[in-house]
Design an enzyme around this catalytic site. Structure first.
Site: not given
Ligand SMILES: NC(=O)c1ccc[n+]([C@@H]2O[C@H](COP(=O)([O-])OP(=O)(O)OC[C@H]3O[C@@H](n4cnc5c(N)ncnc54)[C@H](O)[C@@H]3O)[C@@H](O)[C@H]2O)c1
Length: 470
Positions: A120, A151, A154, A227, A271-272, A279, A346
């Site tokens: 994102t 989208f 978790e 979001n 509500a909560g 995110c 987080r």
């Molecule tokens: N978690 C969610 O529900 C969700 C949903 C939609 C979008 N997103 C977006 O997706 C992106 C990732 O989110 P996430 O929750 O998976 O993050 P995360 O922190 O769980 O995972 C990121 C991963 O990238 C790896 N990484 C970082 N730098 C690296 C590099 N140079 N080479 C290889 N690997 C590297 C890290 O070690 C880590 O394992 C974010 O931008 C987030 O906003 C997350």
């Protein structure tokens, strides 16, 4: 198709496993060696339904893990960037991980590739990736940059990915658009959902998602605005809940009445104690920064953030109003994850509330079905971790519900009543009907609803106060 996914976090790992499930050959890259070796052994670092099944099916066959961006890029036609974009102090997204990966991809190009921005990111990021890559890569290597925001939620990430409402592809030319269409074709044409051994679709899911082709900038904005809108719904219903408390109305009745309108919908109207996670907080803040930078006033987003933060403090006031002083009080806590179904803590409201209670010298006994290991890394031994909900309730002055795990809504309330020192349940997620609590002899304090106290135990909150004074 051969696909590289850079980043094996909540999004990267799920995307990689689901692409393999859709029939592609996938290399998932991470630079966290501990995570990688666990994954290579078949161990899954996150709690996510169906992920174990997918790894079991595809690991070592259509799904491989690697620490080399270069090897993965050179072997694949499409490279998805799924690294973190955490918030900077000023609320902007930290794009340094995306930039580092883009440079490494550029240095690894050995022919035409489509680079897909899955993380994102703020509007204009695909332009920046393109610019940085052009500056870095050796002459002659062609590439396109496409925005394909994710989208998934978790807790239901695998089914969200395999049965999405929509797939947004922000691409500025036909070649890259077609490649993305091909990657997602098993979900777009419904062939995946027709497979006998498919991961079961959730109830009410559409069998074929909408494929929305846009410019890269529009796709980037779709994600941030989506979001921000969902976060706004949560803050909106919380503000309405606060009004309900003042006028003795019931937010559960009110939200059903609002959500029954199809123009509004009932999702994200609970509500909560507010939203959390990796995110919403960061994406609302990043979207607010984007608006500021381009000179657009968007004070609605300030209010969304303010209401969300205030909601946790309102909850704390309820704990205080129930128990008077907090020092020395023993509290059972149900829930550490930012929401049910995940081990992710987080920006969890539960963790923030616990930290505040610990700073007031409460003694906390906490339980969460999946997030206790991660919580221990943050809260250390400032709280005790127990084996189940009933152990958390044992001898407590009050039981606090902080995460909406489904299991928590099915407790044996009479047993809870018998275990608590004082029959106070303070529910930050409105998991129970007030009547069920009343029937079990519990004083039930929730969000946006007045408190019902069993007649015989109406003085229990006060009893807890007097004991703490002894
Ligand atoms: N978690 C969610 O529900 C969700 C949903 C939609 C979008 N997103 C977006 O997706 C992106 C990732 O989110 P996430 O929750 O998976 O993050 P995360 O922190 O769980 O995972 C990121 C991963 O990238 C790896 N990484 C970082 N730098 C690296 C590099 N140079 N080479 C290889 N690997 C590297 C890290 O070690 C880590 O394992 C974010 O931008 C987030 O906003 C997350």
């Amino acid at each position: 198709m051969k696909i590289a996914v850079i980043g094996s976090g909540y999004v990267g790992l799920v995307a990689a496993a689901c692409f393999a499930e859709m029939g592609h050959s996938v290399i998932c890259v991470d630079n966290d060696e501990r995570k990688l070796s666990a994954l290579q052994r078949g161990e899954i670092p996150i709690h996510e339904l169906y992920l174990p099944e997918l790894l079991e099916r595809h690991l070592g066959r259509r799904l491989h893990f690697s620490n080399s961006i270069k090897d993965a890029v050179q072997a694949c036609s499409a490279v998805f960037i799924a690294v973190g974009t955490p918030p900077l102090e000023n609320g902007e997204a930290d794009l340094s991980f995306v930039e580092a990966v883009a440079r490494e991809i550029a240095l690894s190009l050995n022919g035409y590739k489509v680079i897909v921005e899955k993380s994102t990111v703020p509007v204009y990021t695909s332009d920046w990736i393109r610019r940085v890559m052009k500056r870095t890569c050796t002459a002659g290597s062609g590439f396109d940059v496409v925005s394909n925001p994710e989208f998934l939620r978790e807790g239901t990430a695998v089914t969200d990915f395999l049965y999405p409402d929509r797939i947004v592809v922000g691409a500025d030319n036909q070649r890259s658009r077609e490649l993305l269409r091909e990657i997602y074709s098993p979900t777009i044409d419904g062939s995946y959902s027709a497979q006998a051994d498919r991961i079961p679709e959730p109830t009410n899911s559409q069998t074929k998602p909408k494929l929305i082709m846009t410019s890269a900038k529009s796709a980037e904005l779709i994600k941030h605005a989506s979001n921000a809108f969902l976060a706004m719904k949560i803050s909106f219903i919380n503000a309405v809940a606060n009004v309900c408390e003042q006028v003795d109305a019931d937010i559960e009745e009110v939200r059903k009445g609002i959500g029954a309108d199809r123009r509004i919908g009932s999702a994200f109207l609970n509500a909560g104690i507010g939203y959390g996670g990796s995110c919403f907080p960061k994406d609302v803040a990043a979207f607010r920064s984007v608006a500021q930078q381009v000179g657009c006033s968007f004070p609605l987003l300030d209010d969304v953030i303010k209401i969300n933060s205030e909601q946790r403090h309102r909850f704390l006031r309820k704990v205080r109003e129930t128990l008077w002083t907090l020092k020395g009080k023993r509290l059972g806590v149900l829930g550490l994850a930012f929401k049910g179904g995940t081990d992710d803590i987080r920006e969890s409201p539960a963790i923030e509330i616990i930290k505040l209670l610990v700073s007031e010298h409460c003694s906390i006994r906490a339980y969460d079905p999946a997030a206790m290991d991660r919580a221990r890394e943050v809260l250390k031994e400032s709280v005790s971790y127990v084996a189940d909900c009933y152990e958390a309730a044992e001898g407590a002055d009050a039981l606090l519900v902080l995460t909406d795990w489904e299991d928590f809504s099915q407790l044996d309330l009479k047993r809870i009543r018998g275990l608590l020192k004082y029959p106070n349940v303070i529910d930050g997620r409105n998991l129970y009907s007030r009547e069920a609590m009343l029937n079990a002899g519990l004083t039930y304090i929730s969000v946006g609803r007045s408190t019902l106290k069993p007649i015989a135990s109406s003085e229990h909150a006060v009893d807890a106060i007097s004991v703490s004074l002894e």
